[in-house]
Write a protein that holds these residues in place. Sequence first.
Motif, short mmCIF file in Angstrom:
data_model
loop_
_atom_site.label_atom_id
_atom_site.label_comp_id
_atom_site.label_asym_id
_atom_site.label_seq_id
_atom_site.Cartn_x
_atom_site.Cartn_y
_atom_site.Cartn_z
N THR A 36 42.54 43.28 40.05
CA THR A 36 42.10 44.21 39.01
C THR A 36 42.72 43.82 37.68
OG1 THR A 36 42.48 45.84 40.75
CG2 THR A 36 41.69 46.67 38.62
N MET A 37 44.01 43.53 37.71
CA MET A 37 44.71 43.18 36.47
C MET A 37 44.11 41.92 35.85
SD MET A 37 48.50 44.06 37.86
CE MET A 37 49.50 43.57 36.46
N VAL A 38 43.86 40.94 36.72
CA VAL A 38 43.27 39.69 36.24
C VAL A 38 41.92 39.98 35.58
CG1 VAL A 38 42.32 37.47 36.95
CG2 VAL A 38 44.47 38.27 37.92
N LYS A 39 41.14 40.85 36.24
CA LYS A 39 39.80 41.16 35.73
C LYS A 39 39.88 41.87 34.37
CE LYS A 39 35.90 43.99 36.73
NZ LYS A 39 35.65 45.27 37.38
N ILE A 40 40.75 42.87 34.31
CA ILE A 40 40.88 43.63 33.05
C ILE A 40 41.34 42.70 31.92
CG2 ILE A 40 42.09 45.49 31.86
CD1 ILE A 40 42.31 46.87 34.61
N ALA A 41 42.36 41.90 32.24
CA ALA A 41 42.88 40.99 31.22
C ALA A 41 41.77 40.05 30.74
CB ALA A 41 44.05 40.20 31.76
N ALA A 42 40.93 39.63 31.70
CA ALA A 42 39.85 38.73 31.32
C ALA A 42 38.86 39.41 30.38
CB ALA A 42 39.13 38.22 32.57
N SER A 43 38.54 40.70 30.64
CA SER A 43 37.60 41.38 29.73
C SER A 43 38.21 41.53 28.35
CB SER A 43 37.20 42.77 30.21
OG SER A 43 37.46 42.97 31.55
N ILE A 44 39.49 41.88 28.31
CA ILE A 44 40.13 42.01 27.00
C ILE A 44 40.09 40.67 26.27
CG2 ILE A 44 42.31 42.46 25.80
CD1 ILE A 44 43.05 44.39 28.05
N ARG A 45 40.44 39.61 27.02
CA ARG A 45 40.47 38.29 26.40
C ARG A 45 39.10 37.88 25.90
NH1 ARG A 45 43.75 36.11 29.91
NH2 ARG A 45 42.16 35.30 31.31
N SER A 46 38.09 38.11 26.73
CA SER A 46 36.76 37.65 26.30
C SER A 46 36.26 38.49 25.13
CB SER A 46 35.77 37.67 27.47
OG SER A 46 35.32 38.98 27.68
N GLY A 47 36.57 39.80 25.13
CA GLY A 47 36.18 40.64 23.98
C GLY A 47 36.85 40.16 22.71
N ALA A 446 49.98 45.72 27.84
CA ALA A 446 50.46 45.70 29.23
C ALA A 446 50.42 47.10 29.81
CB ALA A 446 51.87 45.13 29.29
N GLY A 447 50.82 48.07 28.98
CA GLY A 447 50.78 49.47 29.41
C GLY A 447 49.37 49.89 29.76
N GLY A 448 48.43 49.51 28.90
CA GLY A 448 47.02 49.84 29.15
C GLY A 448 46.55 49.26 30.46
N ILE A 449 46.91 48.01 30.71
CA ILE A 449 46.47 47.35 31.95
C ILE A 449 47.11 48.01 33.16
CG2 ILE A 449 46.60 45.18 33.24
CD1 ILE A 449 46.27 43.73 30.55
N ALA A 450 48.40 48.37 33.03
CA ALA A 450 49.08 49.06 34.12
C ALA A 450 48.37 50.36 34.46
CB ALA A 450 50.53 49.34 33.74
N GLU A 451 47.98 51.10 33.43
CA GLU A 451 47.30 52.39 33.61
C GLU A 451 45.93 52.19 34.27
OE1 GLU A 451 48.78 55.19 31.88
OE2 GLU A 451 47.43 56.53 32.97
N MET A 452 45.18 51.23 33.69
CA MET A 452 43.81 51.05 34.17
C MET A 452 43.76 50.50 35.59
SD MET A 452 41.63 49.71 30.93
CE MET A 452 42.88 48.84 30.03
N SER A 453 44.76 49.69 35.96
CA SER A 453 44.70 49.11 37.31
C SER A 453 45.51 49.94 38.29
CB SER A 453 45.19 47.66 37.29
OG SER A 453 46.43 47.59 36.63
#
Lengths: 699, 699
Positions: A36-47, A446-453
């Motif tokens: 999940t973290m990898v996926k979220i980070a990827a969306s943030i990165r691509s955006g 990082a906090g956002g990703i922790a929350e979302m995942s």
Amino acid sequence: MDNKLALLTLCGSIIALLFAATRAQKVLRFPEGNDTMVKIAASIRSGAMAYLKRQYRILLIFFAGMFLILTVMAACGFLTWFVPFAFITGGFFSGLSGFVGMNIATRANARTAAACQKGLNRGLKVAFSAGSVMGFTVVGLGLLDISIWYLLLRLVFHLPIEEITSAMLTFGMGASSMALFARVGGGIYTKAADVGADLVGKVEAGIPEDDPRNPAVIADNVGDNVGDVAGMGADLYESYVGSVLSACALGVIAFNKIEAVDRVNAVALPMVLAAVGVLASIIGSMLVKTGENTDQGTLLKALRRGTNTSALLIAVVAFPLVWFIFGKAFIGFYFAIIAGLIAGVLIGFFTEFFTSDSYKPTKGLAEKSQTGPATIVIGGISLGMLSTAVPILIIAVCVMAAYTFSGGFTETTRGLYGIALAAVGMLSTLGITLATDAYGPIADNAGGIAEMSGLEPEVRGRTDALDSLGNTTAATGKGFAIGSAALTALALIASYVEKVQQVGGAGVELNMSVMNPPVLVGIFIGACLPFVFAALTMSSVGRAAQSIVVEVRRQFREIKGLMEGKAEADYEACVDICTKASLHEMVLPTILAIVTPVVVGLLLGYNGVIGMLTGATSTGFLMAVFMSNSGGAWDNAKKYIEGGAYGGKGSEAHKAAVVGDTVGDPFKDTSGPSINILIKLLSMVSIVFAGLIVNFHLF
Amino acid sequence: MDNKLALLTLCGSIIALLFAATRAQKVLRFPEGNDTMVKIAASIRSGAMAYLKRQYRILLIFFAGMFLILTVMAACGFLTWFVPFAFITGGFFSGLSGFVGMNIATRANARTAAACQKGLNRGLKVAFSAGSVMGFTVVGLGLLDISIWYLLLRLVFHLPIEEITSAMLTFGMGASSMALFARVGGGIYTKAADVGADLVGKVEAGIPEDDPRNPAVIADNVGDNVGDVAGMGADLYESYVGSVLSACALGVIAFNKIEAVDRVNAVALPMVLAAVGVLASIIGSMLVKTGENTDQGTLLKALRRGTNTSALLIAVVAFPLVWFIFGKAFIGFYFAIIAGLIAGVLIGFFTEFFTSDSYKPTKGLAEKSQTGPATIVIGGISLGMLSTAVPILIIAVCVMAAYTFSGGFTETTRGLYGIALAAVGMLSTLGITLATDAYGPIADNAGGIAEMSGLEPEVRGRTDALDSLGNTTAATGKGFAIGSAALTALALIASYVEKVQQVGGAGVELNMSVMNPPVLVGIFIGACLPFVFAALTMSSVGRAAQSIVVEVRRQFREIKGLMEGKAEADYEACVDICTKASLHEMVLPTILAIVTPVVVGLLLGYNGVIGMLTGATSTGFLMAVFMSNSGGAWDNAKKYIEGGAYGGKGSEAHKAAVVGDTVGDPFKDTSGPSINILIKLLSMVSIVFAGLIVNFHLF
């Protein structure tokens, strides 16, 4: 000798870039966490990358257009042929700094969250290393650009030294334009997403921050990267390069009455000082480490140890450096550098004093939330306005000290060179101060990703601790950015005056008296610019946020099961809206900054332009301090209440504080920091168009 | 010839005062209404008078202290012996203007309410007549002070003309200090009472405005009188006198290279122009009448007819006047006067454009209330900041035009005289513009009395119509006040420069270049002053309002039967708290304005002072426009919503708009208008202390 000094600068630049590279490798060795973290980070990165790509596409048109204009002006004889190319490289490197910084930041966010699963200190290590990549990339690329151009013009084209510094100064205009676009565009993006997400998510739907059900949540995280990271990178690249270049330009003039070798040395000093600063920063950042289990106070101490050591090293090394370059007679320049260094530290401290909830002002502001939103808004505005007095006095003392120490009352230009050196002194440790500043948004992400995942609350607690620590160090960073902007802008005005005399020759009738109507009217118009600029950027944020509000409301209404967590939100749509809106909105304010000096020059002449620059610098400095500090204080007053004061989260006081924080968002992250760039870009544009204005003007 | 011209000014002054007296009699002939109304009006009057008495007692100490300081300085040879006495008369007449205006206003409020029982036009007649008393008292006393001193110094003491104007200029400092105290004290009073009453009454207890159950309601009405009437009277007295005196002072210098008779005429022109303005205003105000049954549009037309006719008369008469005094060669001065007149009208129009809900900006602001308080606050701030661009450009064009027409590019001092004349032109019709401005608070009070004494809703509707009409004309009045403040402040800076040269003689080393560090640092410090001043006054309002909130809550809790209307509130207590708090809070900001120029002068010398005045004038002008316009727009956006838009009264949008309005209260009625006085007082103080500074300064 001077070429050796320039080579020293090149070495400094390469060392900085190598250090950044090793830090980047270090970051990438850490794991990114679960799927999940990898996926979220990827969306943030691509955006974020998608935004930057579109931004650069628009800027390509702008830079091509400006290149054409500058080429035509060069063909007409108003400029030398190097200017159009210098302009392009300045823009390119500034953009590259932002790009590299953001790239690593979007790779470090999930890694920081993952590291925080194992401990606070490990999280700090990842985030701070990523911040260091940004810090050292900015100074490395800055020094690279400077030293390459210097060596090229000196060793290949054999230009006289005053033409070299003059041509180099104009690549500052490229860097400043790029920085302004990046700051304004990124600033609008991040605050539109933030305000939009909060207004519907937190206030209307009542879901917490960073909740994955909020369709604007990815856009919000993308915003942190394009605004607080890429925007800041381009911004500080511009500050750094601007301060060195203006000092070089004034150095030539300060010694044009003494033998030639001194002049070249006067150009070398700021460059070498910057290179020494790189080494001091690297040593300082090596010291940033603590044991595995430490509290926030110890972490802060670790960061402070790094920045303080760097500053101290510079203070020690600058003395023999000045002595070696100028000899005993001009050791006063050393004290000018120290004045700048001290002023930076003091402004940083008072920024923290006015905006941190450890001190009385912000605590008092939080108290005002008890009587509702109106009183906390009035309180925050008045706090910010009052807080301008301290940095103004610090800068006033610094300017007078740098001028006096450098012997300005004997020879004016030497005093002005001293003021420019103070700015270089203030920014010499940028490598590490920027690192401590840039890791904040990474921790926030990082906090956002922790929350979302859905990681354990403990992890979020740790990222929050890092984030809050980042707020404190960011205050110091802001102090340096604002203080150096004022000093650099003053140095640039002095450079403009010299430029006018240089291109105009005997025909120039300089009358810079404040009682000369073009100067006076220029001051009025210049003073107005930061107001208009702040208004434009604030209402841009408002409009962009409005479109996010509409979209988020639509998704809540139309996507069934979203609120229950059964369906996924259309994050892409929000990212797309933010991207379009902010790119659309960034154009007008930036164009205003570029066109105004030319129009004022054509109407009121160079004397009017000098007035305009003076007015813009003084009021711009005030507005930047006011808006940053009001915004910072509201933010921390809200956090203070969330920490349990006056009823804590959900209380009426908290609601009032949220209103204050929302008002403060565009203040501190869009308008305020952009004004720092605005005042320098105005000068840069004036310098580039000086040849035109000297020949054509109404009054 | 010149003494005859001065006698003409004396005649103008006497005519103005006689006209004011007849208008006062006219007002007093109207009945005050029923017993309740008489009783309420009496409490308001006694509260207002009690405040003024205590204010004057404090000011007596201040003026005595200043008299002592000035006497010591005169004994040391830094001043002539007339200055301490001129200082006292300036303060006395300024205070007297406020006192007379407020006295009639507190007698006209119940009479206006009573007249509104019979019809709208009858109400207008009472309110406008009372406003005229204020308008003509201000100009009458102003011209009286000027002409008496002029005749005394010329016919009795036989001083040379340049010493006369120089001594007279210093009584401007008395007027300005008085005005600043009155504006700041009154402004804090009125907004503390208003905000305090609203926060508890409207928001917490949910009772309507002006409800007699609200313990702060009398204090609120007293506040309108001490702030909007007495404060405004002292303020505009200062503006009026300041513009005439600075023009006189510059007139002497402008012609010191041509034969002597011209110089005296140059002093006479602004005085005579002001006297002609009195006659034009009287004729104009005679035209303000309509039929018995008319709507608001017709009433506005009637008022406009009056002001426009007066302006037109001045424009026509000034031409032969300038021709007669200076001859054809200097007819350019006429165009300078016209430039000022037109600039005043234009600034007035754009003030209305940005703040009236008939136009797009305020309508757009009202729309932003739909997304909550944060967006309307951001919107209002950005509207206000953006709106500064227009007046800045108008003033820029006016300054350049006045300077050019007056031949400033041939002879600088003549151009500066032209700028001062533009300010006099702008304020020449003050008699009538002030009348249309001053009747607003009277109508506001009348509405309060109608509500409290339970008159038919129809009556309140009529007073509201008058009040709202007053808001429109007040916008125009504000435009004149702000525009003339900027021009007068510029003229005063020029006067300061002359004063320094006069007292310092050959030893003076003027270097007013913006690149001279003391000037530059002075500009920075000066630019900061309006920010600090605004912050201090805003937080004073906040603190004073807080104490009212506490008191009102206490009364609601402790006085049984208050909410049911069975017991009477303790109005006295709130009046007393407001009085104490505002008098306490007014001291610090005013002292700051007086001490700063002296401290800056001692440290940075006269060049630094010139920089400081320039910085303060430019930023002060911007801040005054920004704060007035933001505040005005929020106020009218709220009224627009109350008129039914976006859900009308009680809707979420309305609540958000109330927050905006509350933030705007200290903006538009305390900080904003005070800054106009601040920038002139700084110059006045500098002029008075010039002798000291020329002899003692660090840099």
